[in-house]
Design a protein around this motif. Structure first.
Motif, mmCIF file in Angstrom:
data_model
loop_
_atom_site.group_PDB
_atom_site.id
_atom_site.type_symbol
_atom_site.label_atom_id
_atom_site.label_comp_id
_atom_site.label_asym_id
_atom_site.label_seq_id
_atom_site.Cartn_x
_atom_site.Cartn_y
_atom_site.Cartn_z
ATOM 1 N N GLN A 39 0.866 -1.185 0.000
ATOM 2 C CA GLN A 39 0.000 0.000 0.000
ATOM 3 C C GLN A 39 0.897 1.227 0.000
ATOM 4 O O GLN A 39 1.648 1.446 0.936
ATOM 5 C CB GLN A 39 -0.911 -0.014 1.219
ATOM 6 C CG GLN A 39 -1.755 -1.267 1.331
ATOM 7 C CD GLN A 39 -2.672 -1.488 0.132
ATOM 8 O OE1 GLN A 39 -3.418 -0.601 -0.227
ATOM 9 N NE2 GLN A 39 -2.600 -2.651 -0.469
ATOM 10 N N GLU A 42 -3.093 6.480 0.384
ATOM 11 C CA GLU A 42 -4.532 6.459 0.594
ATOM 12 C C GLU A 42 -5.254 6.309 -0.743
ATOM 13 O O GLU A 42 -4.816 6.827 -1.762
ATOM 14 C CB GLU A 42 -4.922 7.786 1.250
ATOM 15 C CG GLU A 42 -6.355 7.927 1.594
ATOM 16 C CD GLU A 42 -6.628 9.252 2.282
ATOM 17 O OE1 GLU A 42 -7.315 10.083 1.669
ATOM 18 O OE2 GLU A 42 -6.148 9.446 3.409
ATOM 19 N N ARG A 43 -6.368 5.600 -0.717
ATOM 20 C CA ARG A 43 -7.204 5.454 -1.902
ATOM 21 C C ARG A 43 -8.606 5.922 -1.551
ATOM 22 O O ARG A 43 -9.114 5.636 -0.470
ATOM 23 C CB ARG A 43 -7.251 4.001 -2.360
ATOM 24 C CG ARG A 43 -5.893 3.499 -2.775
ATOM 25 C CD ARG A 43 -5.942 2.056 -3.155
ATOM 26 N NE ARG A 43 -4.566 1.604 -3.336
ATOM 27 C CZ ARG A 43 -4.236 0.397 -3.679
ATOM 28 N NH1 ARG A 43 -5.161 -0.504 -3.859
ATOM 29 N NH2 ARG A 43 -2.978 0.067 -3.823
ATOM 30 N N THR A 44 -9.218 6.614 -2.462
ATOM 31 C CA THR A 44 -10.565 7.126 -2.249
ATOM 32 C C THR A 44 -11.470 6.658 -3.377
ATOM 33 O O THR A 44 -11.073 6.695 -4.544
ATOM 34 C CB THR A 44 -10.554 8.672 -2.208
ATOM 35 O OG1 THR A 44 -9.671 9.090 -1.179
ATOM 36 C CG2 THR A 44 -11.931 9.224 -1.942
#
Length: 182
Positions: A39, A42-44
């Protein structure tokens, strides 16, 4: 697993008759062949649908259920989601930024996830709920767990276990989950 009120001798005889003739498998179960990719941030995701309720949620990686670090995750989750004493309820529902706060983790064989979220009325700003949700979930360094919160979470988990032990069906299902977890 056999659960409930039953005659032990008859149950063991039925198991032997039904399953005793089956040969033990010579093959080993295949090892997991997929791995979570690293990772790197951040993923949105935004999904827009027709409806009267908005939902905001955040998901985080957690260790496998058998890992010693799962216990603090379980306690932290309870501290956040308890109704009405939990941090998310106080920050989101009592402040009027959301109508419901929720969350859960799964105790699984491999690393998994914990999620937290809130239902927000269509008339309320979603960004305010999102900011409050993230600040609350990620705010343990700024606002450490109190002895009272920890004791309340421990008591809730102990009560859940005690209730589980009174229900043979639920106990059998939970034991099978622990077997699957390894």
């Amino acid at each position: 697993l056999i659960a409930g009120k039953f005659d032990e001798a008859r149950a063991l005889e039925a198991v032997a008759r039904t399953f005793g003739q089956l040969a033990r498998p010579k093959r080993a179960l295949r090892a997991t062949y997929t791995a979570e990719p690293p990772q790197d941030g951040e993923r949105t995701v935004v999904l827009r649908r027709v409806g009267d309720v908005q939902i905001v949620a955040a998901m985080y990686h957690i260790p496998p259920g058998s890992h010693p670090d799962f216990v603090p995750v379980d306690l932290m989750t309870q501290i956040l989601i308890a109704q009405p004493s939990g941090r998310l309820h106080k920050a989101l529902v009592e402040s009027g930024k959301a109508t419901v706060a929720f969350g859960a983790e799964r105790q699984t064989r491999e690393a998994g996830s914990v999620y937290f979220g809130a239902s927000v009325a269509k008339t309320l700003p979603l960004d305010a709920a999102r900011e409050t949700l993230l600040a609350t979930v990620e705010g343990f360094a700024a606002r450490p767990v109190t002895d009272e919160e920890l004791e309340r979470a421990r008591t809730k988990i102990k009560n859940d276990i005690e209730q589980l032990l009174t229900n043979s069906r639920s106990l059998a299902l939970t034991l099978s989950e622990f077997v699957a977890m390894g």
